[in-house]
Write an enzyme that holds these catalytic residues in place. Structure first.
Site, PDB file in Angstrom:
ATOM      1  N   GLY A 196      29.924  50.289  41.100  1.00 44.08           N
ATOM      2  CA  GLY A 196      30.327  48.914  40.789  1.00 44.08           C
ATOM      3  C   GLY A 196      31.778  48.669  41.171  1.00 44.08           C
ATOM      4  CB  VAL A 199      37.052  43.432  36.446  1.00 48.16           C
ATOM      5  CG1 VAL A 199      38.497  43.304  36.042  1.00 48.16           C
ATOM      6  CG2 VAL A 199      36.528  42.094  36.904  1.00 48.16           C
ATOM      7  CB  ILE A 200      35.253  48.070  34.672  1.00 51.40           C
ATOM      8  CG1 ILE A 200      35.362  47.144  33.458  1.00 51.40           C
ATOM      9  CG2 ILE A 200      35.292  49.539  34.251  1.00 51.40           C
ATOM     10  CD1 ILE A 200      34.307  47.362  32.400  1.00 51.40           C
ATOM     11  CD  GLU A 219      29.606  45.645  44.357  1.00 50.15           C
ATOM     12  OE1 GLU A 219      30.257  46.006  43.369  1.00 50.15           O
ATOM     13  OE2 GLU A 219      28.637  44.851  44.288  1.00 50.15           O
ATOM     14  CG  HIS A 459      66.519  31.435  44.686  1.00 47.20           C
ATOM     15  ND1 HIS A 459      65.475  31.823  45.491  1.00 47.20           N
ATOM     16  CD2 HIS A 459      67.645  31.997  45.209  1.00 47.20           C
ATOM     17  CE1 HIS A 459      65.944  32.566  46.484  1.00 47.20           C
ATOM     18  NE2 HIS A 459      67.261  32.701  46.340  1.00 47.20           N
TER      19      HIS A 459
END
Ligand code: FAD
Ligand code: NAD
Length: 483
Positions: A196, A199-200, A219, A459
């Site tokens: 996978g 996100v994890i 994936e 800035h």
């Protein structure tokens, strides 16, 4: 909704919240701030058997992962970045035990903090299991087995989520683990497999990759970060590859077997059957809503086909006085989404205004560079047929990013042609998770990209990147070449 005050008996409350994670505990605190009599029931137990409030996020999610991301990023910088600053560090070594001790200390402090917050707000904090029965009764079973029946005018369900198990690679600690297991590794695995690239997978792959693990991420989808803006996803993939993450797309895992202390993972991709051997395998293919023994047969609350508690826009379940929030209901599984739902419900219960703007929920991936976005992706806007303009500002042109030695990535703003409404903001670069807050606020208040253009940004700051991206949307950027 009618808000009758409870009778005041020891087990009688205005509001009982089941679940003490980032959805449940804010609901309890806000309800108490609204002068209601509140109990918060939570059953979380850590691996050492200790009970703790805070749910997945504080105990096994957001907080421990960010603690390790910070430590490992520092380690990475010592080796990869300090020399560019003219700082020579000889013999920097790794003490994983200390890294884990620091992480555990942060988690302990934060979870104890939640208990203190509940107490300070006057919430009755109950550690054990809660089951909803008909008539807004909650059967509470403490961790020592004693039972009580609580009655309430309102019950808020916030039972959270758990990792999805992959049938072809079932969890088998310590070799095949979920994210919680991967947060607790005591040594750096030589070879780490991750299933996978969500996100994890990316956050934990980065943690262990920065410490020297050879990381292979499998994936299933052919596209990387398919749910994100694809210009941002392409930039991210470039940087993850540079970090050394070997991300293999379109990979369908067919099996995982333990052999001589290693895990043999088989998968299929466009080229056919493949196999890799790793020392540890993390399965991170998403999470599913959790409602085990939460709903008595007579509760009347229903689940949808994916197991989420059915709710309307305002988190009402359809049973009078019963609400549900956080990961156990539809929407992104994010701590801040659950928190806002908790606050909304507690305010609605008290007869006050409450609303969650689901269109403006930020997402952050805490890698390096960091990734953050809010609103629509360019692909979604194209599909909607709306005319839009895009402004991109590279951090390479930011003096502050250069000074930080972190000039990778860009800030991108998408605004409507015509009324100039900001439709989406996508940032990959230093502190993207902090920078996105300005875009969230701008969108919450329906700002146009011209509003951002006319807002003074100090800035040199990273925040100037969003200012310049807004200018670039009208080809009026000062600090980058307008294309
Ligand atoms: P949970 O946090 O799961 O809490 C639910 C609680 O209810 C638990 O304590 C559970 O024990 C308890 N409970 C369940 N049923 C009962 C019952 N019947 N009786 C009593 N108690 C019960 N999100 C982010 O926004 N940012 C991040 O950086 C982030 N990082 C993450 C990293 C990892 C590794 C993981 C796994 C998740 C991460 N998340 C992050 C997601 C985030 O953790 C979840 O979205 C969030 O915890 C959901 O909150 P919740 O309160 O709905 O559920
Ligand atoms: P995710 O949905 O983010 O990613 C899962 C990935 O696994 C997807 O890319 C999916 O295509 C892939 N996948 C699914 N089945 C697969 C299979 N059989 N083989 C290979 N790949 C497969 O889920 P996650 O990373 O497990 O995270 C769970 C939840 O926790 C997410 O909803 C996320 O929002 C939340 N979370 C958030 C954060 C954060 O906000 N920074 C961090 C961690 C987790």
């Amino acid at each position: 909704m009618k808000n009758e005050k409870s009778g005041g008996g020891a087990d009688s409350f205005d509001v009982v919240v089941i679940g003490g994670g980032p959805a449940g505990y804010p609901a309890a605190i806000r309800a108490a701030q609204n002068k209601l009599r509140v109990a918060c029931v939570d059953e979380w137990k850590n691996r050492d058997g200790s009970a703790a409030f805070g749910g997945t996020c504080l105990n096994a999610g957001c907080i421990p992962s960010k603690a390790l991301l910070e430590s490992t990023e520092l380690y990475h910088r010592v080796h990869e970045e300090f020399a560019a600053h003219g700082i020579k560090v000889g013999g920097a070594t790794l003490d994983v035990a200390q890294m884990q001790k620091r992480k555990n200390g942060i988690v302990r402090g934060m979870t104890q903090g939640i208990l203190a917050l509940l107490k300070a707000a006057g919430v009755t904090a109950l550690q054990g299991h809660g089951t909803l029965r008909a008539g807004r009764r909650v059967e509470f079973t403490a961790h020592d087995g004693t039972r009580r029946e609580l009655s309430a005018q309102h019950v808020v369900l916030a039972s959270g989520s758990v990792p999805i198990e992959l049938r072809s690679a079932p969890f088998k600690a310590p070799h095949i683990v979920d994210s919680w297991g991967a947060l607790d590794f005591e040594t750096v695995p030589k070879r780490l497999g991750v299933i996978g690239a969500g996100v994890i997978g990316l956050e934990l792959g980065s943690v262990w990759g920065r410490l020297g693990a050879e990381v292979v991420v499998l994936e299933a989808l052919p596209d990387f970060l398919a749910f994100a803006d694809q210009q941002l996803a392409r930039e991210a993939l470039k940087h993850f590859k540079k970090l050394g993450l070997d991300i293999r797309l379109g990979a369908k895992v067919t099996g995982a077997a333990l052999a001589r202390g290693a895990v043999e993972v088989s998968y299929e991709d466009a080229k056919g059957a493949q196999r890799i051997a790793v020392d540890r395998l993390v399965v991170a293919i998403g999470r599913r809503p959790y409602s085990q023994d939460l709903l008595g047969a007579d509760s009347g609350v229903t689940l949808d086909e994916r197991g989420f508690i059915r709710v309307d826009e305002a988190c009402r379940t359809g049973v009078e006085g019963v609400w549900a929030i956080g990961d156990c209901v539809r929407g992104p599984m994010l701590a801040h989404k659950g928190k806002e739902e908790g606050v909304m419900v507690a305010d609605l219960i008290a007869g006050r205004f409450g609303e969650v703007n689901y269109k403006v929920i930020p997402s952050v991936i805490y890698t390096a560079p960091e990734i953050a976005w809010v609103g629509l992706t360019e692909e979604q806007i194209k599909a909607s047929g709306r005319d839009y303009k895009s402004g991109v500002f590279p951090f390479l042109a930011s003096g502050r990013a250069r000074a930080l030695e972190q000039a990778a990535g860009f800030a991108k703003i998408l605004a409507a042609q015509g009324d100039d409404e900001i439709l989406g903001v996508h940032i990959i670069g230093p502190m993207a998770g902090e920078l996105i807050a300005e875009a969230v606020l701008a969108m919450e208040y329906s700002a146009s990209s011209e509003d951002l253009q006319r807002t003074i940004h100090a800035h040199p700051t990273l925040a100037e990147a969003l200012h310049e991206a807004a200018l670039a949307a009208d080809k009026r950027s000062i600090d980058s070449i307008n294309r």
